[in-house]
Design a protein around this motif. Sequence first.
Motif, PDB file in Angstrom:
ATOM      1  N   PRO A 252     -52.037 -49.924 -10.636  1.00 25.79           N
ATOM      2  CA  PRO A 252     -51.681 -49.198 -11.861  1.00 25.79           C
ATOM      3  C   PRO A 252     -51.373 -50.165 -13.008  1.00 25.79           C
ATOM      4  N   SER A 253     -51.355 -49.604 -14.205  1.00 22.37           N
ATOM      5  CA  SER A 253     -50.859 -50.334 -15.370  1.00 22.37           C
ATOM      6  C   SER A 253     -49.767 -49.497 -16.014  1.00 22.37           C
ATOM      7  N   SER A 254     -48.900 -50.166 -16.755  1.00 18.63           N
ATOM      8  CA  SER A 254     -47.812 -49.457 -17.435  1.00 18.63           C
ATOM      9  C   SER A 254     -47.587 -50.078 -18.806  1.00 18.63           C
ATOM     10  N   THR A 255     -48.668 -50.153 -19.567  1.00 16.13           N
ATOM     11  CA  THR A 255     -48.581 -50.812 -20.873  1.00 16.13           C
ATOM     12  C   THR A 255     -47.651 -50.078 -21.826  1.00 16.13           C
ATOM     13  N   ASP A 256     -47.527 -48.759 -21.678  1.00 13.04           N
ATOM     14  CA  ASP A 256     -46.707 -47.978 -22.621  1.00 13.04           C
ATOM     15  C   ASP A 256     -45.220 -47.991 -22.262  1.00 13.04           C
ATOM     16  N   LEU A 257     -44.888 -48.226 -20.986  1.00 13.01           N
ATOM     17  CA  LEU A 257     -43.484 -48.141 -20.582  1.00 13.01           C
ATOM     18  C   LEU A 257     -42.882 -49.488 -20.212  1.00 13.01           C
ATOM     19  N   THR A 258     -43.592 -50.295 -19.443  1.00  8.42           N
ATOM     20  CA  THR A 258     -43.029 -51.586 -19.026  1.00  8.42           C
ATOM     21  C   THR A 258     -43.745 -52.764 -19.673  1.00  8.42           C
ATOM     22  N   GLY A 259     -44.861 -52.496 -20.345  1.00  4.95           N
ATOM     23  CA  GLY A 259     -45.614 -53.580 -20.969  1.00  4.95           C
ATOM     24  C   GLY A 259     -46.472 -54.356 -19.994  1.00  4.95           C
ATOM     25  N   GLU A 260     -46.665 -53.841 -18.777  1.00  6.17           N
ATOM     26  CA  GLU A 260     -47.433 -54.559 -17.760  1.00  6.17           C
ATOM     27  C   GLU A 260     -48.866 -54.024 -17.700  1.00  6.17           C
ATOM     28  N   THR A 261     -49.827 -54.948 -17.725  1.00  5.62           N
ATOM     29  CA  THR A 261     -51.219 -54.534 -17.514  1.00  5.62           C
ATOM     30  C   THR A 261     -51.488 -54.272 -16.035  1.00  5.62           C
ATOM     31  N   LYS A 262     -50.720 -54.910 -15.159  1.00  2.00           N
ATOM     32  CA  LYS A 262     -50.770 -54.654 -13.716  1.00  2.00           C
ATOM     33  C   LYS A 262     -49.340 -54.474 -13.238  1.00  2.00           C
ATOM     34  N   THR A 263     -49.087 -53.426 -12.473  1.00  3.09           N
ATOM     35  CA  THR A 263     -47.713 -53.152 -12.060  1.00  3.09           C
ATOM     36  C   THR A 263     -47.676 -52.531 -10.682  1.00  3.09           C
ATOM     37  N   SER A 363     -35.155 -45.553 -22.692  1.00  2.58           N
ATOM     38  CA  SER A 363     -34.343 -44.343 -22.852  1.00  2.58           C
ATOM     39  C   SER A 363     -32.920 -44.646 -23.295  1.00  2.58           C
ATOM     40  N   GLY A 364     -32.576 -45.947 -23.455  1.00  5.31           N
ATOM     41  CA  GLY A 364     -31.300 -46.289 -24.045  1.00  5.31           C
ATOM     42  C   GLY A 364     -30.250 -46.850 -23.115  1.00  5.31           C
ATOM     43  N   GLU A 365     -30.517 -46.857 -21.760  1.00  3.62           N
ATOM     44  CA  GLU A 365     -29.533 -47.426 -20.851  1.00  3.62           C
ATOM     45  C   GLU A 365     -29.377 -48.920 -21.122  1.00  3.62           C
ATOM     46  N   THR A 366     -28.151 -49.416 -20.955  1.00  2.00           N
ATOM     47  CA  THR A 366     -27.877 -50.827 -21.257  1.00  2.00           C
ATOM     48  C   THR A 366     -28.606 -51.765 -20.309  1.00  2.00           C
ATOM     49  N   ARG A 367     -28.604 -51.412 -19.015  1.00  5.77           N
ATOM     50  CA  ARG A 367     -29.205 -52.292 -18.016  1.00  5.77           C
ATOM     51  C   ARG A 367     -30.278 -51.533 -17.240  1.00  5.77           C
ATOM     52  N   ALA A 368     -31.352 -52.222 -16.932  1.00  7.95           N
ATOM     53  CA  ALA A 368     -32.416 -51.606 -16.136  1.00  7.95           C
ATOM     54  C   ALA A 368     -32.145 -51.741 -14.649  1.00  7.95           C
ATOM     55  N   TYR A 369     -31.508 -52.847 -14.252  1.00  6.05           N
ATOM     56  CA  TYR A 369     -31.302 -53.117 -12.830  1.00  6.05           C
ATOM     57  C   TYR A 369     -29.839 -52.889 -12.467  1.00  6.05           C
ATOM     58  N   VAL A 370     -29.558 -51.813 -11.739  1.00  9.33           N
ATOM     59  CA  VAL A 370     -28.171 -51.442 -11.464  1.00  9.33           C
ATOM     60  C   VAL A 370     -27.897 -51.221  -9.981  1.00  9.33           C
ATOM     61  N   ALA A 371     -28.889 -51.435  -9.096  1.00  5.52           N
ATOM     62  CA  ALA A 371     -28.699 -51.126  -7.680  1.00  5.52           C
ATOM     63  C   ALA A 371     -27.582 -51.957  -7.049  1.00  5.52           C
ATOM     64  N   GLN A 372     -27.338 -53.168  -7.589  1.00  7.67           N
ATOM     65  CA  GLN A 372     -26.315 -54.037  -7.020  1.00  7.67           C
ATOM     66  C   GLN A 372     -24.932 -53.806  -7.618  1.00  7.67           C
ATOM     67  N   THR A 373     -24.857 -53.058  -8.722  1.00  7.69           N
ATOM     68  CA  THR A 373     -23.565 -52.923  -9.413  1.00  7.69           C
ATOM     69  C   THR A 373     -23.067 -51.491  -9.502  1.00  7.69           C
ATOM     70  N   ASP A 374     -23.941 -50.529  -9.510  1.00 11.67           N
ATOM     71  CA  ASP A 374     -23.546 -49.128  -9.635  1.00 11.67           C
ATOM     72  C   ASP A 374     -23.110 -48.603  -8.266  1.00 11.67           C
ATOM     73  N   PRO A 375     -21.882 -48.070  -8.137  1.00 13.98           N
ATOM     74  CA  PRO A 375     -21.402 -47.572  -6.839  1.00 13.98           C
ATOM     75  C   PRO A 375     -22.301 -46.488  -6.236  1.00 13.98           C
ATOM     76  N   PHE A 376     -23.025 -45.774  -7.076  1.00 16.45           N
ATOM     77  CA  PHE A 376     -23.908 -44.724  -6.572  1.00 16.45           C
ATOM     78  C   PHE A 376     -24.944 -45.290  -5.596  1.00 16.45           C
ATOM     79  N   PHE A 377     -25.329 -46.545  -5.802  1.00 13.48           N
ATOM     80  CA  PHE A 377     -26.347 -47.172  -4.967  1.00 13.48           C
ATOM     81  C   PHE A 377     -25.745 -48.074  -3.896  1.00 13.48           C
ATOM     82  N   GLY A 378     -24.461 -47.894  -3.611  1.00 14.47           N
ATOM     83  CA  GLY A 378     -23.779 -48.796  -2.689  1.00 14.47           C
ATOM     84  C   GLY A 378     -24.419 -48.876  -1.320  1.00 14.47           C
ATOM     85  N   GLN A 379     -25.009 -47.754  -0.860  1.00 17.06           N
ATOM     86  CA  GLN A 379     -25.630 -47.753   0.465  1.00 17.06           C
ATOM     87  C   GLN A 379     -27.115 -48.105   0.414  1.00 17.06           C
ATOM     88  N   LEU A 380     -27.591 -48.517  -0.737  1.00 20.33           N
ATOM     89  CA  LEU A 380     -28.998 -48.884  -0.879  1.00 20.33           C
ATOM     90  C   LEU A 380     -29.195 -50.367  -1.193  1.00 20.33           C
TER      91      LEU A 380
END
Length: 632
Positions: A252-263, A363-380
């Motif tokens: 896939p590509s995601s030029t409109d959302l992530t700027g990646e030609t290959k993703t 969409s305005g969130e401060t951080r894109a990567y939150v799996a290590q810091t957000d308690p919601f993802f504590g078991q992931l």
Amino acid sequence: MTTENNSAFSYFHVERTFSEFRLSAYGRNVGAATNPEFQAQGAPDITHAAKCQDCHMRDGVGQAASQRDAIVRPTESVEHPNSGQPIHDLTGGNAWVSTVLASAVSGSPNYDQVNNSLLNQGPAVLTLDLNQGLGIDPAALLAGADRAIQQLQLAATIKNLAYDTGTGALSFQVQNNSGHKLISGFPEGRRMFVNIKATYSDGTTYEINPYDYTAGTLKGLGGSYNGLGLPDPAALGTDEMYMDELVYEMKPSSTDLTGETKTFHFALATGRYKDNRIPPKGFDIANAAERLSVPVWHGIEDATLYSAAEYTGGYDDVSLSIPGGADLVEVTLYYQTTSREYIEFLRDEINGNASTLSSPTPSGETRAYVAQTDPFFGQLKAWGDTIWQLWTHNMNVTTAAPFAMASASIGTGGGTCTAPVPTLNSAEPAHSQVTLAWSDEGATGYKVYYDQAGKAQLVADVGDQTTYIDAGLTNGDEYCYKVTSYTDNCESNFSNILCTTPTNQGQTTLEAGVTNLVTGIWTGKGGNQTFSLQTTFSAGDTVTFQASVVDQDGAPLAGAMVDILITGPESTLITSGSSDTNGTAEANWNTKAAKGKSVGTTPGSYTATIKGITANGYSWDTVETSTTFSIQ
């Protein structure tokens, strides 16, 4: 896209399998004849296909449910006298996950302590508990992996191989035997590639698309790696070449959302960078655009990537040049379930070390990567390192490592399998068992398989024996068998098929009974589980019954299965597994807790009563041993 006015298939560039099928000859009108190669490679009875189930849920003989009054299709069916019982396995091509899951179970033939430790960290760490419900059945998982491997072997054929030793001109055809693009499904690192290896009399070789098994990926792919213990792939040698046209995949590509030609962000895909997967027979390229299924090459949709003849026939005609003068040219089509590149992507995305997503997000969130810091993802959050460790530990296990789907060779020493095909001479039924005998071909060993409407399920590798007793069967059910021989280098084609039905022969004179029946519950995980006697349970618990089975002399009887009737506010009949050497047969009743509008198991007092014993050479003594328990 802000509305849902269009058809669902027009929105996303992933999960195109059904659209590909609908565009094929199989998905139009009354379907189409399957390829002769598909039939010859293990599906002789599937001569026509018009729906997914024709290949993925083949008809067999059997019951649709485990209840005693369920009819056997097709012999006892009024509604479906001409249709057998569909085998509900939905076999695909992923043998790796099943194999690794089975290896985490103590006692499995492929048990692996590292996999056990990684997968049994507990739900507080991985949101995964392999001991929930009925637990993991390693035999069933490994049988499923065997069926997946056979499905891969059916899916493709290398045809029309030709090589001019003078000019080096090489041509062949990769035939798609499936009803969708080959390969199908997710873009999650799944790929198929052709490896070409030419061998010369002076001992040198020339190779296209070599695979580096130490690094776990194709040589010559390029890109950056963060191996964490794995080396980068070796550079291509002077007599090696990477050929992207012969690596079949969807990127896939995601030029409109992530700027990646290959993703690998398939949920964020706004287009496709590469989709050269081989079309199925009769592919309707004229109507492929509306289903987002036109081939794509380096970001550009290209309906001419395959010719009209290739779309009609469902194949890729390949022509190229290699150095002339080779004594042997081998062409092998490999399939890989999950690539190293995709596993590195998952690891880094979960661990927050990746850079494919920008912060702040669109969409305005401060951080894109939150799996290590957000308690919601504590078991992931532990999954990042765990998935990487699992893959690196198992990267050379079948279909994590490339699996050979099809091959062809031309020249001397072509690697033809010399294992002789045995003849299955007899399949003699008895009470709960079948005795098989086949011809002695002087091979290294033999393997026994069930034949399930053309699919093969391994029963046993019996070594150099020419007889086998398949025990613990259900009287009245039909069992079909075939055998192969093998040498040190290869396994033969399948023998003829013999079917038979075990029955109670009326010669049983010995009696078996149950001296004690108790209820309890298992606690703990893995090899640390313990069984505790218990008579009061909560709705939602798994109630475990243990019956002590003895023979007519009071000695423990192994290999016996016990029928237990549960009565009370609710009634059900369950059957145990085979008793162990101590005569203990165990059965489980999975009660249900009330949840939302769902009604759980009715509370109250229950009685469990022995209603039958099945054991080879024994009949039940008819003593109805019982015990009581309650559900709160």
